[in-house]
Scaffold this motif. Structure first.
Motif, PDB file in Angstrom:
ATOM      1  N   PHE A  50      47.961  11.923  -6.197  1.00 17.20           N
ATOM      2  CA  PHE A  50      46.930  11.913  -5.160  1.00 17.20           C
ATOM      3  C   PHE A  50      46.634  10.471  -4.761  1.00 17.20           C
ATOM      4  O   PHE A  50      46.803   9.540  -5.548  1.00 17.20           O
ATOM      5  CB  PHE A  50      45.661  12.608  -5.665  1.00 17.20           C
ATOM      6  CG  PHE A  50      44.695  12.944  -4.566  1.00 17.20           C
ATOM      7  CD1 PHE A  50      45.057  13.799  -3.533  1.00 17.20           C
ATOM      8  CD2 PHE A  50      43.420  12.407  -4.550  1.00 17.20           C
ATOM      9  CE1 PHE A  50      44.169  14.106  -2.515  1.00 17.20           C
ATOM     10  CE2 PHE A  50      42.520  12.712  -3.538  1.00 17.20           C
ATOM     11  CZ  PHE A  50      42.905  13.559  -2.516  1.00 17.20           C
ATOM     12  N   ASN A 117      47.748  25.677   3.716  1.00 13.82           N
ATOM     13  CA  ASN A 117      47.653  25.372   2.289  1.00 13.82           C
ATOM     14  C   ASN A 117      48.274  24.000   2.083  1.00 13.82           C
ATOM     15  O   ASN A 117      49.495  23.858   2.076  1.00 13.82           O
ATOM     16  CB  ASN A 117      48.380  26.422   1.453  1.00 13.82           C
ATOM     17  CG  ASN A 117      48.301  26.121  -0.038  1.00 13.82           C
ATOM     18  OD1 ASN A 117      47.506  25.296  -0.482  1.00 13.82           O
ATOM     19  ND2 ASN A 117      49.137  26.799  -0.817  1.00 13.82           N
ATOM     20  N   ALA A 119      47.940  19.756   0.358  1.00 12.20           N
ATOM     21  CA  ALA A 119      47.369  18.830  -0.626  1.00 12.20           C
ATOM     22  C   ALA A 119      46.471  17.792   0.029  1.00 12.20           C
ATOM     23  O   ALA A 119      45.928  16.916  -0.647  1.00 12.20           O
ATOM     24  CB  ALA A 119      48.481  18.138  -1.406  1.00 12.20           C
ATOM     25  N   SER A 121      42.983  16.609   1.780  1.00  7.11           N
ATOM     26  CA  SER A 121      41.607  17.006   1.475  1.00  7.11           C
ATOM     27  C   SER A 121      41.067  17.977   2.522  1.00  7.11           C
ATOM     28  O   SER A 121      41.521  18.014   3.666  1.00  7.11           O
ATOM     29  CB  SER A 121      40.696  15.774   1.413  1.00  7.11           C
ATOM     30  OG  SER A 121      40.511  15.226   2.701  1.00  7.11           O
ATOM     31  N   TYR A 144      42.920  20.207  -0.671  1.00  8.47           N
ATOM     32  CA  TYR A 144      42.755  19.713  -2.044  1.00  8.47           C
ATOM     33  C   TYR A 144      41.320  19.230  -2.249  1.00  8.47           C
ATOM     34  O   TYR A 144      40.782  18.558  -1.350  1.00  8.47           O
ATOM     35  CB  TYR A 144      43.723  18.543  -2.274  1.00  8.47           C
ATOM     36  CG  TYR A 144      43.603  17.906  -3.632  1.00  8.47           C
ATOM     37  CD1 TYR A 144      44.352  18.372  -4.697  1.00  8.47           C
ATOM     38  CD2 TYR A 144      42.732  16.840  -3.845  1.00  8.47           C
ATOM     39  CE1 TYR A 144      44.243  17.786  -5.954  1.00  8.47           C
ATOM     40  CE2 TYR A 144      42.613  16.255  -5.105  1.00  8.47           C
ATOM     41  CZ  TYR A 144      43.368  16.736  -6.146  1.00  8.47           C
ATOM     42  OH  TYR A 144      43.246  16.157  -7.373  1.00  8.47           O
ATOM     43  N   PRO A 145      40.713  19.488  -3.425  1.00  3.98           N
ATOM     44  CA  PRO A 145      41.189  20.361  -4.491  1.00  3.98           C
ATOM     45  C   PRO A 145      40.929  21.831  -4.178  1.00  3.98           C
ATOM     46  O   PRO A 145      40.249  22.103  -3.180  1.00  3.98           O
ATOM     47  CB  PRO A 145      40.355  19.884  -5.675  1.00  3.98           C
ATOM     48  CG  PRO A 145      39.061  19.410  -5.067  1.00  3.98           C
ATOM     49  CD  PRO A 145      39.429  18.848  -3.728  1.00  3.98           C
ATOM     50  N   ASP A 147      44.494  23.150  -5.975  1.00  2.00           N
ATOM     51  CA  ASP A 147      45.913  22.873  -5.843  1.00  2.00           C
ATOM     52  C   ASP A 147      46.556  24.021  -5.082  1.00  2.00           C
ATOM     53  O   ASP A 147      45.892  24.998  -4.728  1.00  2.00           O
ATOM     54  CB  ASP A 147      46.594  22.680  -7.212  1.00  2.00           C
ATOM     55  CG  ASP A 147      46.390  23.881  -8.144  1.00  2.00           C
ATOM     56  OD1 ASP A 147      46.429  25.034  -7.665  1.00  2.00           O
ATOM     57  OD2 ASP A 147      46.183  23.666  -9.347  1.00  2.00           O
ATOM     58  N   LYS A 148      47.851  23.910  -4.810  1.00  3.79           N
ATOM     59  CA  LYS A 148      48.492  24.893  -3.936  1.00  3.79           C
ATOM     60  C   LYS A 148      48.596  26.280  -4.555  1.00  3.79           C
ATOM     61  O   LYS A 148      48.488  27.287  -3.849  1.00  3.79           O
ATOM     62  CB  LYS A 148      49.871  24.385  -3.492  1.00  3.79           C
ATOM     63  CG  LYS A 148      49.757  23.191  -2.554  1.00  3.79           C
ATOM     64  CD  LYS A 148      51.042  22.881  -1.828  1.00  3.79           C
ATOM     65  CE  LYS A 148      50.805  21.808  -0.769  1.00  3.79           C
ATOM     66  NZ  LYS A 148      51.984  21.544   0.063  1.00  3.79           N
ATOM     67  N   ASN A 151      45.200  27.778  -4.295  1.00  2.50           N
ATOM     68  CA  ASN A 151      44.929  28.050  -2.887  1.00  2.50           C
ATOM     69  C   ASN A 151      45.612  29.335  -2.430  1.00  2.50           C
ATOM     70  O   ASN A 151      45.043  30.104  -1.641  1.00  2.50           O
ATOM     71  CB  ASN A 151      45.403  26.881  -2.020  1.00  2.50           C
ATOM     72  CG  ASN A 151      44.417  25.731  -1.995  1.00  2.50           C
ATOM     73  OD1 ASN A 151      43.280  25.857  -2.462  1.00  2.50           O
ATOM     74  ND2 ASN A 151      44.842  24.605  -1.448  1.00  2.50           N
TER      75      ASN A 151
END
Length: 217
Positions: A50, A117, A119, A121, A144-145, A147-148, A151
């Motif tokens: 990140f 979906n 990563a 924000s 994010y958060p 994670d995928k 999500n």
């Protein structure tokens, strides 16, 4: 199980923005002498980290090299993260779309609930999609958060469907592995910055291929 929902990654899948994310780190550290080499070395070792993690690591290395303005305090990390975020949001809001993206979204939204979906924000993806005029295409935007993988589960819950009925569309192994973890079908987008250790069976070079590929699932 038939596809009931589609979850799209954003960078490199719908918009040609992966290069912008990389350029953002050079922009963020442009005031520091010799930063380009340090940034590159950190990204080589932490490609998917990140942004705040990357910024922290770069500052630590620059500070160790004797640059006093690079002291890796929480305040300095936050300041540089905001600089990075603004550069990337502005770039992602105006960069070219991936081939056929807008037309594919307009077509598919009449057949499936569509979600993001990513990563990126939550606040950033909301601004990017809004500035591109795409909000009407999507039922929800997930960033994010967490994670995928989580999500995807949240997308299925929001849509009221089984997790395995969510089609995941993305441009790298992170997306493919998230789909596998949830037992979801996956379609790759093979743009210029796509990153797969092994190319999936269904790989689109143009997003107008998605409808045909969905019929094959």
């Amino acid at each position: 199980m038939p596809v009931q929902v589609i979850a799209f990654d954003l960078d490199g899948t719908l918009i040609d923005s992966n290069r912008i994310k990389r350029q953002g780190f050079d922009h963020t550290f442009s005031e520091f002498d010799g930063s380009a080499e340090v940034v590159e070395s950190v990204l080589q070792q932490h490609r998917k980290a990140f942004r705040t993690t990357v910024i922290q690591l770069v500052l630590e290395k620059l500070y160790a090299l004797g640059q006093p303005d690079a002291e890796p305090t929480a305040t300095r990390v936050a300041e540089l993260a905001e600089r990075y975020n603004r550069f990337c949001i502005d770039g992602a809001s105006t960069c070219p779309e991936m081939p056929g993206a807008a037309a594919a979204l307009a077509d598919l939204k009449s057949q499936f609930p569509l979600f993001i979906n990513t990563a990126t924000s939550h606040a950033a993806v909301d601004e990017i999609i809004g500035r591109r005029g795409w909000k009407s295409h999507f039922t929800g935007l997930f960033g994010y958060p967490p994670d995928k993988v989580n999500n995807i589960k949240a997308i299925a819950q929001a849509a009221g469907v089984e997790v395995s009925s969510v089609l995941v569309v993305g441009d790298d192994d992170q997306d493919r592995l998230a789909a596998e973890a949830c037992d979801c079908p996956f379609i790759a987008v093979t743009g210029p910055t796509a990153h797969f250790t092994c190319l999936p069976d269904l790989a689109a070079t143009h997003l107008n291929q998605l409808s045909l590929f969905i019929q094959k699932l």
